[in-house]
Design a protein around this motif. Structure first.
Motif, PDB file in Angstrom:
ATOM      1  N   LEU A  99       0.829  -1.203   0.000  1.00  0.00           N
ATOM      2  CA  LEU A  99       0.000   0.000   0.000  1.00  0.00           C
ATOM      3  C   LEU A  99       0.865   1.255   0.000  1.00  0.00           C
ATOM      4  N   ASN A 100       0.241   2.387  -0.298  1.00  0.00           N
ATOM      5  CA  ASN A 100       0.994   3.634  -0.254  1.00  0.00           C
ATOM      6  C   ASN A 100       1.299   4.014   1.195  1.00  0.00           C
ATOM      7  N   ARG A 103      -1.764   4.877   3.641  1.00  0.00           N
ATOM      8  CA  ARG A 103      -2.614   3.745   4.003  1.00  0.00           C
ATOM      9  C   ARG A 103      -1.847   2.734   4.857  1.00  0.00           C
ATOM     10  N   GLU A 135     -13.009   7.981   2.976  1.00  0.00           N
ATOM     11  CA  GLU A 135     -11.749   7.251   3.050  1.00  0.00           C
ATOM     12  C   GLU A 135     -12.022   5.754   2.863  1.00  0.00           C
ATOM     13  N   GLU A 331      -7.165  -1.960  -2.469  1.00  0.00           N
ATOM     14  CA  GLU A 331      -6.386  -0.725  -2.368  1.00  0.00           C
ATOM     15  C   GLU A 331      -5.142  -0.796  -3.253  1.00  0.00           C
ATOM     16  N   TYR A 332      -4.555  -1.967  -3.364  1.00  0.00           N
ATOM     17  CA  TYR A 332      -3.377  -2.126  -4.221  1.00  0.00           C
ATOM     18  C   TYR A 332      -3.750  -1.892  -5.687  1.00  0.00           C
ATOM     19  N   GLY A 334      -6.339  -0.150  -6.658  1.00  0.00           N
ATOM     20  CA  GLY A 334      -6.837   1.212  -6.807  1.00  0.00           C
ATOM     21  C   GLY A 334      -8.294   1.318  -7.193  1.00  0.00           C
ATOM     22  N   PRO A 614      -9.760   9.014  -7.823  1.00  0.00           N
ATOM     23  CA  PRO A 614      -9.475   8.634  -6.429  1.00  0.00           C
ATOM     24  C   PRO A 614      -8.984   9.824  -5.608  1.00  0.00           C
ATOM     25  N   ASP A 618      -4.401   8.625  -2.504  1.00  0.00           N
ATOM     26  CA  ASP A 618      -4.339   7.337  -3.196  1.00  0.00           C
ATOM     27  C   ASP A 618      -3.917   7.510  -4.653  1.00  0.00           C
ATOM     28  N   CYS A 619      -4.520   8.501  -5.324  1.00  0.00           N
ATOM     29  CA  CYS A 619      -4.260   8.666  -6.762  1.00  0.00           C
ATOM     30  C   CYS A 619      -2.811   9.027  -7.036  1.00  0.00           C
ATOM     31  N   GLN A 621      -0.199   8.463  -5.395  1.00  0.00           N
ATOM     32  CA  GLN A 621       0.778   7.435  -5.032  1.00  0.00           C
ATOM     33  C   GLN A 621       0.536   6.109  -5.739  1.00  0.00           C
ATOM     34  N   GLN A 622      -0.505   6.073  -6.553  1.00  0.00           N
ATOM     35  CA  GLN A 622      -0.874   4.821  -7.205  1.00  0.00           C
ATOM     36  C   GLN A 622       0.181   4.398  -8.219  1.00  0.00           C
TER      37      GLN A 622
END
Length: 707
Positions: A99-100, A103, A135, A331-332, A334, A614, A618-619, A621-622
């Protein structure tokens, strides 16, 4: 009396009921459409746990005339802690690598709460945080139910021993203590039923005022465990019900659970009255097999089938593993996983559960533990989880600190607008970022604020000056003349005053306002209250927290008689035209009133919302993200709202600021502009970017004062 309790039986039907409960929960979490109410499986677990634990405590009391709290907690530790600690550590490691940063950091902090049996408290706190809305769920969210159970176990054995036996920690405190009597059982049943009634009443009230708090509340869930406990205590009376009636009740109970799982949804007010259906259903299934041999008849015969027993034996480890698999994978990737992928992940999680049960959980539970080792199991397990979490947290925070860079400057550009509007064109930094996004440029390596600080990148007014949840008026009125200035209860001589009125969408502009105030000798009084949005215009006359706050705020503004009232609300979110019309009429009336108590009124148009992509954390760091994938679009509905605001300004001859050009160019709005993250979430400005916008904001504000 003793014989009723001293020989509890292993019941295959209850293992089958465990299987039903865990499968409902897991399939609901996987997204199986016809089981949207599968979360009631947790409530079935609560009733089962209350029944089984009380049955074991009563059996010990019947055999020995006492309840050993130390032995009880050692047994619980051997049963619960090894698998729970393994899951927490494995999830922390997976989060760290998959995960980022944000998270992963949140997951590790959540694991600390879970290790200390406070997960439900942690998630209740997060659920009531306005800025945590939207979230993604924590990979350890499911530990909330285990925490409630363990909190119940910290209290219930002591209460049982005290009421039933008259003993406290094995010491007799009244004459005749240490023996089970009919009077003692009646007292214990009365206490259990009264506690259940009080807890249910509280839950029913709380679900109507704070649904998230009710869902995670120990006090609001205690009645479900107490229901199972009452069944175990009242076994003598329940067994007097004709067997045919109880056996039929088993089918009714299964039907209740099935109906709840199939008809309830996430919008069902829960817990409270709605929780009666699955919990009473579980109690009926348990009651159907109380006499020996009954558990193999009728509904119990189905529940006792080998496949269900097999799943039931592994239900605890499956419950632990299934949720991290689903959440970490989503989450991985996205995005929400398709049903087939989720079901495959459940299959993998169950396979891991089989191995955990066979090679880890059972060997530890069956070991011969000496008392000192058993007593130390809980602190050792908690220490190992805390140690792993601390290492991960330290590593992430160190990495984030080393990557921190100063924010890029935002150039003011040229500000043009109508006679009553300061509508800037796109800033040079915005134009450059949008052009880079069109070319698919990568996300800049160094962004400010850092990702781990992004959610906290929000200006806090001086202590005691900001309203908190539940507050209907401020404890003090604070005049602040700059970002670092101390608050004063009175304005300084010669300084003009700006009063800020609105919700978090007014609050987010305070960094720019305070920077301007320091430069120009203004003083700022913030009467903005987060989460109290434009609903006050849609539903006037209510007496809830937000309406009471704004009633007080308007009276306060009339007393202050400021030079300028700065008004900003979150206007979007009301989809029907009738609500939008009410907002426009209400805002117009507010503007007219504000002109009677202030020299100037400035309306702030809303920023473009980025709901189609996102969240920034999240976006940006995706894996494989580019500026293009993290750039949203400006919609026509945003234009309608801005036009309505400008129409109000023209009608009432007040100023208006349109921040569109500070975020968008040619209909495209990046989450990060230059090296600065502009959006804290989908609709709030970061403190860092708001501070960087101080020059164009000042120019727009000064233009808006002379419409």
């Amino acid at each position: 009396m003793i014989g009723v309790y001293d020989n509890p039986r292993h019941r295959d039907d209850l293992q089958g009921l465990r299987a039903i409960a865990v499968l409902l929960v897991a399939l609901d979490h996987a997204g199986v459409g016809f089981l949207a109410g599968g979360y009631v499986g947790v409530d079935v677990f609560f009733v089962l746990s209350g029944y089984l634990i009380t049955q074991l405590l009563l059996a010990e009391a019947a055999r020995s005339g006492r309840v050993s709290l130390v032995n009880f907690y050692i047994r619980r530790a051997r049963r619960i802690l090894p698998a729970a600690a393994l899951t927490l550590i494995a999830t922390d490691v997976a989060a760290y690598y998959l995960l980022n940063q944000v998270r992963a950091l949140q997951t590790m902090k959540d694991s600390v709460w879970a290790a200390l049996f406070g997960a439900n408290i942690n998630y209740a706190r997060q659920a009531t945080d306005y800025f945590a809305q939207g979230e993604p769920p924590s990979p350890l969210l499911h530990f909330w139910s285990l925490s409630i159970e363990e909190q119940f176990y910290f209290v219930w054995p002591t209460v049982l021993a005290l009421v039933l036996l008259g003993t406290l920690a094995g010491v007799r405190i009244r004459r005749g203590g240490g023996r089970i009597t009919g009077a003692g059982v009646a007292r214990l049943l009365a206490v259990s039923l009264l506690a259940a009634a009080a807890s249910f009443t509280y839950a029913h009230h709380l679900v109507n005022v704070d649904r998230a708090g009710a869902y995670f509340s120990s006090l609001g869930r205690a009645w479900e465990l107490a229901l199972g406990a009452s069944l175990a205590i009242g076994i003598r009376w329940v067994c007097q019900v004709p067997g045919a009636v109880r056996l039929a009740a088993g089918w009714v109970g299964l039907g209740c659970i099935a109906v709840a799982a199939a008809t309830y949804t996430s919008s069902t007010p829960f817990p409270g009255a709605a929780a009666l259906l699955p919990t009473v259903g579980a109690a009926l299934v348990i009651a159907a097999g109380l006499r020996e041999g009954e558990e193999r008849r009728h509904a119990g015969r189905v529940l006792g089938l080998l496949p269900l027993r097999y799943v039931g034996d592994r239900s605890y480890t499956f419950y632990l593993w299934h949720w991290p698999f689903l959440v970490v994978a989503a989450e991985y990737e996205g995005h929400k996983l398709p049903l087939a992928a989720s079901l495959l992940l459940l299959a993998i999680a169950f396979t891991l559960s089989i191995a955990t049960y066979r090679f880890y959980e059972n060997p530890i539970r069956r070991m011969r533990w000496k008392r000192p080792a058993g007593v130390l199991l809980w602190p050792v397990s908690a220490a190992v989880v805390l140690g792993v979490a601390s290492l991960g947290i330290g590593s992430i925070e160190t990495s984030a600190a080393s990557a921190q860079t100063p924010p890029a400057a935002v150039q003011p550009g040229i500000l043009v607008g109508s006679s009553n509007s300061a509508s800037p064109p796109a800033l040079p930094a915005v134009i450059a970022t949008v052009n880079a996004a069109k070319k698919g440029a990568p996300i800049p390596k160094s962004l400010t604020p850092s990702f781990v600080n992004l959610q906290g990148d929000w200006l806090k007014f001086p202590k005691g000056c900001e309203p908190h949840d539940g507050q209907t008026q401020s404890a003090r009125i604070c005049y602040v003349s700059g970002p670092t200035a101390k608050a004063s209860s009175k304005p300084h001589a010669g300084h003009k005053t700006i009063v800020v009125l609105g919700d978090s969408h007014a609050h987010m502009w305070l960094p720019a306002l305070l920077a301007m105030a320091k430069k120009d000798g203004w003083e700022v009084v913030s009467l903005a209250k987060d989460s109290c949005d434009a609903d006050i215009f849609v539903n006037p006359g209510r007496s809830n927290e937000c309406h009471l706050w704004y009633d007080w705020a308007l009276k306060t503004i009339a007393k202050i008689k400021p030079d300028t009232v700065f008004i900003s609300f979150r206007y979007s979110g009301h989809t029907d035209s009738n609500s939008e019309l009410k907002i426009e009429n209400g805002l117009s009336s507010l503007t007219v009133w504000a002109k009677t108590v202030a020299n100037h009124v400035v309306l702030m148009a809303d920023i473009p919302y980025l709901n189609s992509i996102p969240l920034p954390v999240d976006c940006l760091q995706q894996k494989g993200a580019t500026l293009k994938t993290c750039t949203g679009t400006w919609s026509g509905s945003d234009l309608d709202l801005t036009n309505a605001l400008e129409a109000i300004a023209r009608l009432n001859k007040v100023g208006v600021i349109d921040p569109l050009g500070w975020f968008c160019y040619q209909g495209l709005c990046p989450e990060a502009i230059g090296h600065t993250i502009a959006y804290r979430d989908s609709h709030h400005v970061t403190k860092t970017y708001a501070t960087a916008l101080a020059p164009p904001f000042r120019a727009a504000f000064r233009a808006a004062l002379t419409p």
